[in-house]
Design a protein around this motif. Structure first.
Motif, PDB file in Angstrom:
ATOM      1  N   SER A   1       0.873  -1.174   0.000  1.00  0.00           N
ATOM      2  CA  SER A   1       0.000   0.000   0.000  1.00  0.00           C
ATOM      3  C   SER A   1       0.911   1.224   0.000  1.00  0.00           C
ATOM      4  N   LEU A   2       0.396   2.356  -0.397  1.00  0.00           N
ATOM      5  CA  LEU A   2       1.191   3.581  -0.383  1.00  0.00           C
ATOM      6  C   LEU A   2       1.633   3.905   1.039  1.00  0.00           C
ATOM      7  N   GLU A   3       0.774   3.651   2.003  1.00  0.00           N
ATOM      8  CA  GLU A   3       1.112   3.902   3.402  1.00  0.00           C
ATOM      9  C   GLU A   3       2.282   3.018   3.858  1.00  0.00           C
ATOM     10  N   GLN A   4       2.257   1.730   3.495  1.00  0.00           N
ATOM     11  CA  GLN A   4       3.362   0.841   3.854  1.00  0.00           C
ATOM     12  C   GLN A   4       4.676   1.348   3.259  1.00  0.00           C
ATOM     13  N   TRP A   5       4.628   1.781   2.022  1.00  0.00           N
ATOM     14  CA  TRP A   5       5.817   2.305   1.368  1.00  0.00           C
ATOM     15  C   TRP A   5       6.346   3.537   2.104  1.00  0.00           C
ATOM     16  N   ARG A   6       5.457   4.470   2.401  1.00  0.00           N
ATOM     17  CA  ARG A   6       5.866   5.720   3.047  1.00  0.00           C
ATOM     18  C   ARG A   6       6.472   5.494   4.429  1.00  0.00           C
ATOM     19  N   LEU A   7       5.965   4.513   5.171  1.00  0.00           N
ATOM     20  CA  LEU A   7       6.457   4.271   6.525  1.00  0.00           C
ATOM     21  C   LEU A   7       7.865   3.678   6.556  1.00  0.00           C
ATOM     22  N   GLU A   8       8.177   2.783   5.594  1.00  0.00           N
ATOM     23  CA  GLU A   8       9.461   2.073   5.644  1.00  0.00           C
ATOM     24  C   GLU A   8      10.085   1.855   4.264  1.00  0.00           C
ATOM     25  N   PRO A   9      10.331   2.899   3.517  1.00  0.00           N
ATOM     26  CA  PRO A   9      10.882   2.673   2.170  1.00  0.00           C
ATOM     27  C   PRO A   9      12.218   1.937   2.174  1.00  0.00           C
ATOM     28  N   ASP A  10      13.085   2.247   3.116  1.00  0.00           N
ATOM     29  CA  ASP A  10      14.404   1.599   3.153  1.00  0.00           C
ATOM     30  C   ASP A  10      14.302   0.099   3.421  1.00  0.00           C
ATOM     31  N   THR A  11      13.355  -0.287   4.269  1.00  0.00           N
ATOM     32  CA  THR A  11      13.145  -1.705   4.569  1.00  0.00           C
ATOM     33  C   THR A  11      12.714  -2.455   3.319  1.00  0.00           C
TER      34      THR A  11
END
Length: 165
Positions: A33-43
């Protein structure tokens, strides 16, 4: 059971997994989800696998633009029959941001929408199992168009009809 979808006019087995489906597949191509991406892009980037992201109707494409290079797939969510913002998102991604990856329509996607979705640049479609077998014929519904569009999602390009007065 593996998910089938319509990609580039063909019925194929989906080689992508949503986060909830990929618990045991560390190298799976993953849709966030866009939210998942925004929270942890480096992971997510550290996984080293292909990444995709889902845009909800309220998400603005401009918010994703700085990160487009990280995504091989972008999906637009269609939560119901009266929601059309995914069409706009697709045109912006293809025409303004020059996104060349897989552009997927998901959610409330029906056969009678496929041709118009493809004209906006979608090339991948999640349909119900009962609709998928017949759906590929939607791309041959029309052979000519009067209006310009991004026909990247169509397997065969349309002729441009010239109006005669």
């Amino acid at each position: 059971m593996q998910r089938r979808l319509l990609r580039d006019g063909q019925i194929v087995i989906d080689d992508w997994r949503y986060v909830a489906e990929a618990a045991d597949e560390a190298s799976a191509a993953l849709i966030l989800s866009l939210e998942q991406w925004r929270l942890e892009p480096d992971t997510w980037l550290a996984r080293g696998s292909r990444l995709g992201v889902v845009l909800s109707p309220a998400d603005r494409v401009e918010q994703l633009a700085p990160d487009l290079r990280h995504f091989a797939l972008i999906a637009a969510q269609f939560p119901g029959p009266s929601e059309g913002r995914g069409y706009t998102q697709a045109r912006q991604l293809r025409d303004h941001w020059n996104f060349k990856g897989e552009l997927r329509a998901m959610g409330y996607v029906r056969r009678d929408q496929l041709f118009f979705m493809a004209r906006c640049g979608f090339n991948s479609f999640e349909l119900s199992e009962t609709d998928i077998e017949d759906a590929h014929s939607a791309f041959s519904t029309f052979t000519a168009a009067y209006q310009p569009s991004n026909d990247l999602g169509l397997p065969h390009k349309l002729r441009t009809a010239v109006a005669t007065a």
